[in-house]
Write a protein that holds these residues in place. Structure first.
Motif, PDB file in Angstrom:
ATOM      1  N   ALA A   1       0.850  -1.192   0.000  1.00  0.00           N
ATOM      2  CA  ALA A   1       0.000   0.000   0.000  1.00  0.00           C
ATOM      3  C   ALA A   1       0.885   1.241   0.000  1.00  0.00           C
ATOM      4  N   ARG A   2       0.460   2.265  -0.712  1.00  0.00           N
ATOM      5  CA  ARG A   2       1.145   3.553  -0.725  1.00  0.00           C
ATOM      6  C   ARG A   2       0.100   4.649  -0.535  1.00  0.00           C
ATOM      7  N   SER A   3       0.538   5.795  -0.003  1.00  0.00           N
ATOM      8  CA  SER A   3      -0.446   6.822   0.322  1.00  0.00           C
ATOM      9  C   SER A   3      -0.088   8.180  -0.241  1.00  0.00           C
ATOM     10  N   VAL A   4      -1.068   9.077  -0.153  1.00  0.00           N
ATOM     11  CA  VAL A   4      -0.882  10.467  -0.558  1.00  0.00           C
ATOM     12  C   VAL A   4      -0.515  11.285   0.682  1.00  0.00           C
ATOM     13  N   MET A   5      -0.005  12.472   0.449  1.00  0.00           N
ATOM     14  CA  MET A   5       0.459  13.321   1.538  1.00  0.00           C
ATOM     15  C   MET A   5      -0.634  13.567   2.576  1.00  0.00           C
ATOM     16  N   GLY A   6      -0.303  13.260   3.819  1.00  0.00           N
ATOM     17  CA  GLY A   6      -1.205  13.573   4.921  1.00  0.00           C
ATOM     18  C   GLY A   6      -2.201  12.497   5.283  1.00  0.00           C
ATOM     19  N   PHE A   7      -2.252  11.394   4.500  1.00  0.00           N
ATOM     20  CA  PHE A   7      -3.207  10.337   4.833  1.00  0.00           C
ATOM     21  C   PHE A   7      -2.465   9.096   5.333  1.00  0.00           C
ATOM     22  N   ASP A   8      -2.901   8.550   6.476  1.00  0.00           N
ATOM     23  CA  ASP A   8      -2.241   7.416   7.125  1.00  0.00           C
ATOM     24  C   ASP A   8      -2.824   6.102   6.598  1.00  0.00           C
ATOM     25  N   VAL A   9      -2.142   5.509   5.624  1.00  0.00           N
ATOM     26  CA  VAL A   9      -2.641   4.267   5.021  1.00  0.00           C
ATOM     27  C   VAL A   9      -2.477   3.087   5.979  1.00  0.00           C
ATOM     28  N   TYR A  10      -1.499   3.161   6.877  1.00  0.00           N
ATOM     29  CA  TYR A  10      -1.321   2.090   7.879  1.00  0.00           C
ATOM     30  C   TYR A  10      -2.578   1.973   8.751  1.00  0.00           C
ATOM     31  N   SER A  11      -3.116   3.111   9.174  1.00  0.00           N
ATOM     32  CA  SER A  11      -4.331   3.091  10.001  1.00  0.00           C
ATOM     33  C   SER A  11      -5.524   2.528   9.229  1.00  0.00           C
ATOM     34  N   ALA A  12      -5.573   2.810   7.923  1.00  0.00           N
ATOM     35  CA  ALA A  12      -6.667   2.292   7.093  1.00  0.00           C
ATOM     36  C   ALA A  12      -6.619   0.763   7.034  1.00  0.00           C
ATOM     37  N   ILE A  13      -5.398   0.215   6.929  1.00  0.00           N
ATOM     38  CA  ILE A  13      -5.252  -1.249   6.899  1.00  0.00           C
ATOM     39  C   ILE A  13      -5.520  -1.828   8.284  1.00  0.00           C
ATOM     40  N   LYS A  14      -5.044  -1.145   9.315  1.00  0.00           N
ATOM     41  CA  LYS A  14      -5.271  -1.618  10.689  1.00  0.00           C
ATOM     42  C   LYS A  14      -6.762  -1.693  11.001  1.00  0.00           C
ATOM     43  N   HIS A  15      -7.550  -0.810  10.392  1.00  0.00           N
ATOM     44  CA  HIS A  15      -9.004  -0.825  10.567  1.00  0.00           C
ATOM     45  C   HIS A  15      -9.596  -2.161  10.085  1.00  0.00           C
TER      46      HIS A  15
END
Length: 578
Positions: free
Chosen positions: A395-409
């Motif tokens: 997974a990769r993200s855009v500036m300012g968005f926490d993609v790790y938290s999205a996966i942890k959800h």
């Protein structure tokens, strides 16, 4: 692609403050204003920023468990135990292993290193590696750039009589592995004041503490700083505070006296004789170190990084260069296939994220494809491929968005996952992909801000061509090393014109080589606009346009500057204030 331009014009107070700081520093007030934007408002802070000192590195013993880790390593050496240095197969992991192994090998011979095979063993601590360690008599494993979630694997290895020191920088869970010591500044109970070290940086701090404890001069660590610079650039961690010090002195080492392995890579990728910057690491050195782990086995990169003979190193560098060429071909094909899938997803323009999967995609390249799609569509992106009954992905993200938290959800769907704000890896059951897509996309939709998925660039200062002097360019170089937290300043000049000699260039005629003038100076300024040939017709029409750009060295014309133009706008479209 055309971007939304964001620009906050300086207030009268900002201009006065910049003039005052510029006078104290004998610096152009434009650049003094850039310092103030970075939170550097005093003469002493500016001097620390421009001249980072190794003496300002943080005391490594402030990191939780550091004293325990050093004691355990000293005990292992005293008892002549076999030690294994174990790391991830990416640039950060390989440089971390090379750094720790090279340093300790000077004082202890019963030591070896191990990089897991991406295809046979997967990410992190593998059971196969633990069994190999047991068979070869290893009693202590130093794990670098992974391990913070390897609870079962480490518990299994402990049952075989193996101890662990974990050096990681990924976000830990509430439960942590049963290791003798866990060095990770992101531990919630860790008082270490700088939280953004890369894996190699944590390894360096461990070696700094070991040296301090054993009376080894700090100067013995300086030749290893080039590894730190490479990992900081490649892992895209913030280039601020302690990372800035390590990157600054690491780049100095890389340019003046690189290790044999890095020298071979520099020679192989055509960087010899040039001042190497962080961008050269990101685009040339890093991908070659990564390539062996993506195509074959990352251990080959560590073999190269610890090599002492330049002749041998050049042969190894040539081999990983060939892997990189193979990686480029695979990457290009997969990116094209991914783009075709996105084109068929009619509603992707209205979604805040992209999740793609294909059972035939190569595991070693999905992270690159995810990065390319994120840059192209400005959406957090997950790319998955099949591994038996499982899907493994990046997974990769855009500036300012926490993609790790999205996966942890989506934790209950995960077999394994790890990472940080902008990059993460994950494994789940293949049959659970549809459910994951729904939940991941719903989370992103609810938590992302609209401006985070809008192509946008932030202008640092509006200047005229007459402001672009050699002195300004030289002072601008002092802001390096650049990276997250300290981006390369982006300037805007309004109302510029083609001098009459601009032309489309490139194999596919996709770039524009520009020669420009503005209304306030007779000087002709050179520029290059990569991938922006769609603007060529407007430029050649002799109408005025605005440009957003960085100021670079012209590598073909010594002592001349060149503008790297990020975006072009007709004058009717003014930059928007925000």
């Amino acid at each position: 692609m055309h971007f939304k331009w964001k620009y906050d014009p300086p207030t009268q107070q900002d201009i006065q403050q910049a003039n005052e700081l510029g006078e104290k520093l004998n610096m152009n007030p434009i650049l003094a204003g850039l310092l103030i934007k970075r939170g550097i408002t005093t003469e002493s802070a500016a001097k620390r920023f421009f001249r980072p000192q190794l003496s300002d590195l943080i005391n490594p013993f402030l990191m939780k468990d550091m004293d325990v880790a050093v004691d355990r390593l000293n005990d292992a050496m005293g008892r002549k135990e076999r030690v294994m240095v174990y790391g991830d197969y990416d640039v950060d992991g390989c440089t971390a292993v090379a750094l720790v192994y090279k340093f300790l090998q000077q004082f202890y011979s019963n030591i070896d290193y191990y990089i897991p095979n991406r295809y046979d063993e997967g990410y992190g601590v593998s059971k196969k590696a633990m069994e190999f360690a047991h068979e070869t008599g290893v009693k202590l494993i130093i794990i670098l750039d992974c391990g913070i979630k390897a609870i079962e694997e480490i518990a299994y290895a402990k049952s075989l009589g193996i101890d662990f020191i974990i050096c990681d920088h990924h976000v830990p869970d509430s439960d942590m592995p049963p290791a003798a010591a866990i060095l990770n500044p992101k531990r919630p109970d860790d008082p270490y004041p700088f939280k953004h070290l890369c894996g190699c940086g944590v390894g360096f701090k461990f070696m700094q503490a070991f040296a301090k404890n054993n009376g080894i001069p700090f100067s013995r660590l300086i030749p290893l700083l080039d590894f730190c610079a490479v990992s900081i650039a490649a892992d895209i961690v913030p280039v601020v505070d302690e990372n800035r010090i390590l990157a600054f002195h690491g780049l100095k080492q890389l340019n003046q006296n690189p290790s044999v392995g890095l020298k071979a890579i520099i020679d192989t990728c055509g960087l010899s004789g040039r001042e190497i910057a962080m961008s050269d690491i990101i685009f040339k050195i890093g991908p070659r170190i990564n390539a062996s782990g993506r195509v074959e086995n990352g251990k080959e990169s560590v073999d190269l990084l610890v090599e002492k003979d330049l002749g041998v190193a050049l042969k190894e560098a040539k081999r990983i260069n060939e892997y990189n060429e193979q990686r480029k071909d695979i990457d290009k094909q997969m990116t094209e296939e991914a783009n075709q899938i996105v084109a068929r997803l009619k509603d992707h323009k209205y979604q805040s994220s992209i999740v793609l999967y294909d059972e035939h995609w190569k595991k070693g390249v999905i992270g690159i494809v995810a990065s390319r799609l994120t840059e192209l569509y400005f959406r957090p992106t997950v790319v998955l491929t099949r591994d038996g009954d499982f899907a493994t992905g990046s997974a990769r993200s855009v500036m300012g968005f926490d993609v790790y938290s999205a996966i942890k959800h989506c934790n209950d769907l995960m077999i394994n996952f790890g990472g940080h704000t902008y990059a993460a890896g994950l494994t789940l059951r293949w049959d659970d992909i549809p459910q994951f897509i729904k939940r991941f996309q719903r989370y992103v939709e609810e938590h992302i801000e609209p401006e985070q998925i809008e192509p946008c660039i932030e202008i640092d200062a509006v200047i005229n061509f007459k402001d672009i002097s050699k002195r300004l360019h030289n002072d601008l170089k002092r802001f390096s090393p650049f990276g997250p937290g300290n981006p390369k300043p982006l300037f805007c000049t309004k109302g510029v014109y083609d001098y009459g000699t601009s032309k489309v260039v490139g194999r596919a005629q996709e770039h524009i080589k520009l020669e420009l003038v503005d209304s306030l100076s007779p000087t002709v300024v050179n520029g290059i606009a990569f991938g922006q040939s769609a603007s060529a017709r407007y430029i050649k029409s002799k109408r005025a346009f605005d440009i957003a750009y960085t100021i670079e060295d012209n590598i073909f014309k010594h002592n001349r500057v060149q503008l790297q133009i990020e975006d072009i706008k007709p004058v009717e479209e003014e930059p928007q204030n925000s």
